[in-house]
Write a protein that holds these residues in place. Structure first.
Motif, PDB file in Angstrom:
ATOM      1  N   ALA A   3       0.830  -1.201   0.000  1.00 25.20           N
ATOM      2  CA  ALA A   3       0.000   0.000   0.000  1.00 25.20           C
ATOM      3  C   ALA A   3       0.863   1.249   0.000  1.00 25.20           C
ATOM      4  O   ALA A   3       1.893   1.322   0.670  1.00 25.20           O
ATOM      5  CB  ALA A   3      -0.926   0.003   1.218  1.00 25.20           C
ATOM      6  N   GLN A   4       0.426   2.246  -0.766  1.00 31.67           N
ATOM      7  CA  GLN A   4       1.103   3.533  -0.834  1.00 31.67           C
ATOM      8  C   GLN A   4       0.086   4.642  -0.583  1.00 31.67           C
ATOM      9  O   GLN A   4      -1.119   4.431  -0.713  1.00 31.67           O
ATOM     10  CB  GLN A   4       1.774   3.724  -2.211  1.00 31.67           C
ATOM     11  CG  GLN A   4       2.808   2.668  -2.562  1.00 31.67           C
ATOM     12  CD  GLN A   4       4.019   2.716  -1.660  1.00 31.67           C
ATOM     13  OE1 GLN A   4       4.399   3.786  -1.179  1.00 31.67           O
ATOM     14  NE2 GLN A   4       4.644   1.560  -1.447  1.00 31.67           N
TER      15      GLN A   4
ATOM     16  N   ARG B 111       2.854  -2.247   6.388  1.00 26.02           N
ATOM     17  CA  ARG B 111       4.317  -2.281   6.427  1.00 26.02           C
ATOM     18  C   ARG B 111       4.800  -3.516   7.182  1.00 26.02           C
ATOM     19  O   ARG B 111       4.218  -3.920   8.191  1.00 26.02           O
ATOM     20  CB  ARG B 111       4.868  -1.021   7.094  1.00 26.02           C
ATOM     21  CG  ARG B 111       4.587   0.254   6.308  1.00 26.02           C
ATOM     22  CD  ARG B 111       5.427   0.287   5.036  1.00 26.02           C
ATOM     23  NE  ARG B 111       5.318   1.584   4.369  1.00 26.02           N
ATOM     24  CZ  ARG B 111       4.582   1.830   3.308  1.00 26.02           C
ATOM     25  NH1 ARG B 111       3.841   0.848   2.801  1.00 26.02           N
ATOM     26  NH2 ARG B 111       4.553   3.014   2.753  1.00 26.02           N
ATOM     27  N   LEU B 112       5.895  -4.099   6.701  1.00 26.54           N
ATOM     28  CA  LEU B 112       6.493  -5.223   7.401  1.00 26.54           C
ATOM     29  C   LEU B 112       7.018  -4.767   8.754  1.00 26.54           C
ATOM     30  O   LEU B 112       7.553  -3.665   8.889  1.00 26.54           O
ATOM     31  CB  LEU B 112       7.649  -5.797   6.584  1.00 26.54           C
ATOM     32  CG  LEU B 112       7.283  -6.442   5.240  1.00 26.54           C
ATOM     33  CD1 LEU B 112       8.538  -6.849   4.494  1.00 26.54           C
ATOM     34  CD2 LEU B 112       6.380  -7.639   5.454  1.00 26.54           C
ATOM     35  N   PRO B 113       6.850  -5.601   9.795  1.00 26.83           N
ATOM     36  CA  PRO B 113       7.370  -5.203  11.107  1.00 26.83           C
ATOM     37  C   PRO B 113       8.893  -5.140  11.090  1.00 26.83           C
ATOM     38  O   PRO B 113       9.558  -5.946  10.433  1.00 26.83           O
ATOM     39  CB  PRO B 113       6.865  -6.305  12.033  1.00 26.83           C
ATOM     40  CG  PRO B 113       6.639  -7.489  11.153  1.00 26.83           C
ATOM     41  CD  PRO B 113       6.203  -6.933   9.827  1.00 26.83           C
ATOM     42  N   ASN B 114       9.450  -4.210  11.796  1.00 21.23           N
ATOM     43  CA  ASN B 114      10.896  -4.081  11.872  1.00 21.23           C
ATOM     44  C   ASN B 114      11.492  -5.240  12.667  1.00 21.23           C
ATOM     45  O   ASN B 114      10.944  -5.637  13.699  1.00 21.23           O
ATOM     46  CB  ASN B 114      11.286  -2.766  12.546  1.00 21.23           C
ATOM     47  CG  ASN B 114      10.941  -1.569  11.678  1.00 21.23           C
ATOM     48  OD1 ASN B 114      11.072  -1.609  10.464  1.00 21.23           O
ATOM     49  ND2 ASN B 114      10.489  -0.496  12.320  1.00 21.23           N
ATOM     50  N   PRO B 115      12.615  -5.789  12.216  1.00 26.02           N
ATOM     51  CA  PRO B 115      13.267  -6.844  12.995  1.00 26.02           C
ATOM     52  C   PRO B 115      13.956  -6.262  14.223  1.00 26.02           C
ATOM     53  O   PRO B 115      14.269  -5.076  14.270  1.00 26.02           O
ATOM     54  CB  PRO B 115      14.289  -7.417  12.004  1.00 26.02           C
ATOM     55  CG  PRO B 115      14.599  -6.282  11.088  1.00 26.02           C
ATOM     56  CD  PRO B 115      13.314  -5.500  10.957  1.00 26.02           C
ATOM     57  N   GLY B 116      14.183  -7.118  15.202  1.00 24.37           N
ATOM     58  CA  GLY B 116      14.896  -6.704  16.409  1.00 24.37           C
ATOM     59  C   GLY B 116      16.322  -7.241  16.407  1.00 24.37           C
ATOM     60  O   GLY B 116      16.606  -8.305  15.852  1.00 24.37           O
TER      61      GLY B 116
ATOM     62  N   VAL C  91      -8.455  -4.767   7.928  1.00 24.52           N
ATOM     63  CA  VAL C  91      -9.198  -4.036   8.955  1.00 24.52           C
ATOM     64  C   VAL C  91      -8.975  -2.538   8.817  1.00 24.52           C
ATOM     65  O   VAL C  91      -9.905  -1.728   8.846  1.00 24.52           O
ATOM     66  CB  VAL C  91      -8.785  -4.529  10.358  1.00 24.52           C
ATOM     67  CG1 VAL C  91      -9.330  -3.595  11.435  1.00 24.52           C
ATOM     68  CG2 VAL C  91      -9.299  -5.946  10.599  1.00 24.52           C
ATOM     69  N   GLU C  92      -7.727  -2.119   8.657  1.00 23.45           N
ATOM     70  CA  GLU C  92      -7.427  -0.691   8.538  1.00 23.45           C
ATOM     71  C   GLU C  92      -7.952  -0.112   7.228  1.00 23.45           C
ATOM     72  O   GLU C  92      -8.333   1.059   7.171  1.00 23.45           O
ATOM     73  CB  GLU C  92      -5.923  -0.450   8.646  1.00 23.45           C
ATOM     74  CG  GLU C  92      -5.340  -0.718  10.018  1.00 23.45           C
ATOM     75  CD  GLU C  92      -5.966   0.168  11.083  1.00 23.45           C
ATOM     76  OE1 GLU C  92      -6.409   1.290  10.758  1.00 23.45           O
ATOM     77  OE2 GLU C  92      -6.017  -0.259  12.255  1.00 23.45           O
ATOM     78  N   ASN C  93      -7.983  -0.948   6.180  1.00 20.60           N
ATOM     79  CA  ASN C  93      -8.561  -0.473   4.918  1.00 20.60           C
ATOM     80  C   ASN C  93     -10.053  -0.210   5.088  1.00 20.60           C
ATOM     81  O   ASN C  93     -10.603   0.770   4.554  1.00 20.60           O
ATOM     82  CB  ASN C  93      -8.322  -1.507   3.819  1.00 20.60           C
ATOM     83  CG  ASN C  93      -8.696  -0.978   2.447  1.00 20.60           C
ATOM     84  OD1 ASN C  93      -8.660   0.228   2.199  1.00 20.60           O
ATOM     85  ND2 ASN C  93      -9.081  -1.863   1.548  1.00 20.60           N
TER      86      ASN C  93
ATOM     87  N   VAL D  56      -1.730   2.569   5.721  1.00 20.67           N
ATOM     88  CA  VAL D  56      -0.412   2.323   5.126  1.00 20.67           C
ATOM     89  C   VAL D  56       0.530   1.710   6.154  1.00 20.67           C
ATOM     90  O   VAL D  56       1.295   0.790   5.850  1.00 20.67           O
ATOM     91  CB  VAL D  56       0.158   3.640   4.557  1.00 20.67           C
ATOM     92  CG1 VAL D  56       1.591   3.447   4.099  1.00 20.67           C
ATOM     93  CG2 VAL D  56      -0.705   4.130   3.397  1.00 20.67           C
ATOM     94  N   GLN D  57       0.472   2.191   7.394  1.00 22.51           N
ATOM     95  CA  GLN D  57       1.319   1.639   8.441  1.00 22.51           C
ATOM     96  C   GLN D  57       1.005   0.172   8.694  1.00 22.51           C
ATOM     97  O   GLN D  57       1.904  -0.639   8.948  1.00 22.51           O
ATOM     98  CB  GLN D  57       1.136   2.443   9.730  1.00 22.51           C
ATOM     99  CG  GLN D  57       1.988   1.967  10.899  1.00 22.51           C
ATOM    100  CD  GLN D  57       3.470   2.115  10.623  1.00 22.51           C
ATOM    101  OE1 GLN D  57       3.905   3.137  10.090  1.00 22.51           O
ATOM    102  NE2 GLN D  57       4.250   1.100  10.972  1.00 22.51           N
TER     103      GLN D  57
END
Length: 463
Positions: free
Chosen positions: A20-21, A102-107, A141-143, A98-99
């Motif tokens: 998504a953009q 997004r792929l979750p950031n790795p730790g 859900v967010e869409n 959009v958030q």
């Protein structure tokens, strides 16, 4: 092989959901289309200096002429800060959508230990598996919430337009009443001066003289109250228009539009309202979003945290690699509370939507009955009461010229004629307010072929 297949499946799902953009218009196109289709007006989300300049130029063009109801609604859609704040919710909802894609950031974790000539370094890269699995569901859900925000913004446009319509009717009616009150006060002043001269000449009793003086005093008080109501009504309209400074010196038409030529009859208004009301559409979108959210909650009730990590450790130059899994064991919390809460929220939204639908149907019946009753009252004043009072006044004037009635009877009849005209002005205002309320109840647009929509308010006001 099983591990590789699982990783491939996770990556495929997240890539499909993570594209998504931000849209060029921030999701505003459906809102603008609603304003154009239902109101015949242009709604603009002012996000750039060029858009603000264009809105300013269009506003100045509209304010150059007396502001009819169509122009007033257009000015309100271009300038209202409250509408711009409502439009900003679109940006918030789109950012959340959009958030969510997004792929979750790795730790990354790093530990360094040393002692007894032993150096131990631990490194780990982790990623939340449940976040990856839930990503497509969360995106949907967010869409849905973003779609709901668009409906809410469109509904805010319609509600603001109808509030502006009502404020315009009040403001024009108040100025029309002031002009008539000024004429009444002037006539009362003339009558009071005439009575004073007659009393001095001994041709009028003290009681009749006092009666004319009291009428003049009451007319002056009525004019003062009418002026105060005009200021309040105009300021309410100014707030709806979003104007200030020199722009607040706009001009209004001298009178309200005439009544429609025929008594309007409309059928199936309840079904029409249910289909047209955007607030009900937004409620249905919210219910669908909550249903999806409830499904996601049930799917993740037992396992809410799973972290998979790549490990790379070294000790005195000796390296070790591998992977680790962290999982939350549901010994005490089996997720039942989260599911119960989600179900309660869903049932609450369903009940609220049903309540709004019942309220919409009842409001349509109430507003339509009020609209018809006010039309009948206004037409009765226009076709019966005012002409009869005028006819009585003309007959009394002829009799006065023939010295068959006294000046006191003539003045008394004039006061009754003034009351009839004031009653008609109030009835005319009440009718157009009822029409505005009916519009709002029906979703901002009247059915096709509606009598009062056959000519524009500007054309009707000039009849």
């Amino acid at each position: 092989m099983r591990t590789e297949a699982l990783v491939i499946a996770l990556l495929a799902g997240t890539l499909l959901a993570g594209c998504a953009q931000f849209s060029p218009d921030g999701g505003f196109a459906p809102v603008a289309d609603t304003a154009r289709e239902r109101l015949g007006k242009e709604a603009t989300w002012l996000r750039t200096d060029d858009e603000r300049s264009a809105a300013r130029a269009r506003t100045q063009e509209l304010l150059a002429q007396p502001l009819d109801v169509d122009a007033a609604i257009q000015v309100a859609l271009l300038n209202s800060p409250s509408l711009q704040a409502a439009f900003a919710n679109l940006g918030i909802a789109e950012a959340d959508y959009v958030q969510a894609t997004r792929l979750p950031n790795p730790g990354f974790s790093f530990a360094r230990k040393s002692g007894d000539e032993v150096l131990k370094i631990d490194r780990a890269i982790t990623i939340g598996v449940m976040n990856l699995l839930a990503l497509p569901f969360a995106a949907r859900v967010e869409n849905s919430r973003f779609a709901q925000a668009r409906l809410q913004a469109a509904d805010a446009v319609l509600q603001h337009a109808e509030a502006t319509r009502r404020a315009w009717v009040d403001a024009v009616a108040a100025e029309q009443a002031v002009r008539y009150a000024e004429q009444v006060r002037h006539a009362a002043e003339t009558g009071a001066l005439f009575a004073r001269d007659m009393a001095r000449a001994g041709n009028m009793s003290a009681r009749d003289h006092a009666r004319e003086q009291a009428f003049y005093a009451e007319a002056a008080a009525q004019l003062a109250r009418a002026r105060e109501r005009t200021i309040s009504a105009r300021e309410r309209l100014t707030r709806q228009l979003g104007l200030w400074g020199e722009d607040a010196r706009y001009r209004l038409p001298e009178r309200l539009p005439d009544l429609p030529g025929t008594r309007p009859e409309m059928q199936d208004l309840e079904s029409y309202a249910i289909a047209q009301r955007i607030d009900l559409q937004a409620g249905r979108a919210q219910l669908e979003s909550l249903a999806r959210s409830l499904g996601l909650t049930r799917a993740t009730r037992f396992v809410s945290v799973i972290d998979v990590g790549y490990l790379h450790n070294s000790e005195n130059g000796r390296r070790e690699t591998g992977y680790g899994i962290d999982i939350e064991v549901p010994l005490f919390d089996w997720g039942g509370a989260r599911v119960a809460r989600a179900e309660a929220v869903y049932m609450q939204a369903a009940a609220q939507l049903a309540d709004r639908a019942i309220d919409a149907r009842s409001s349509v019946r109430e507003r339509y009955a009020s609209y018809q009753a006010r039309y009948d009252v206004a037409r009765h004043y226009r076709d019966e009461v005012v002409p009869l009072r005028k006819r009585i006044g003309n007959e009394n004037l002829l009799r006065y010229n023939g010295m068959l009635v006294s000046v006191f009877e003539l003045l008394s009849d004039a006061r009754e004629q003034i009351a009839a005209v004031n009653g008609y002005l109030d009835a005319q205002r009440d009718f157009w307010l009822a029409e505005a309320e009916l519009r709002g109840t029906l979703g901002g647009r009247l059915p096709e072929g509606y009598p009062s929509d056959r000519t524009s308010p500007t054309e009707r006001s000039g009849q």
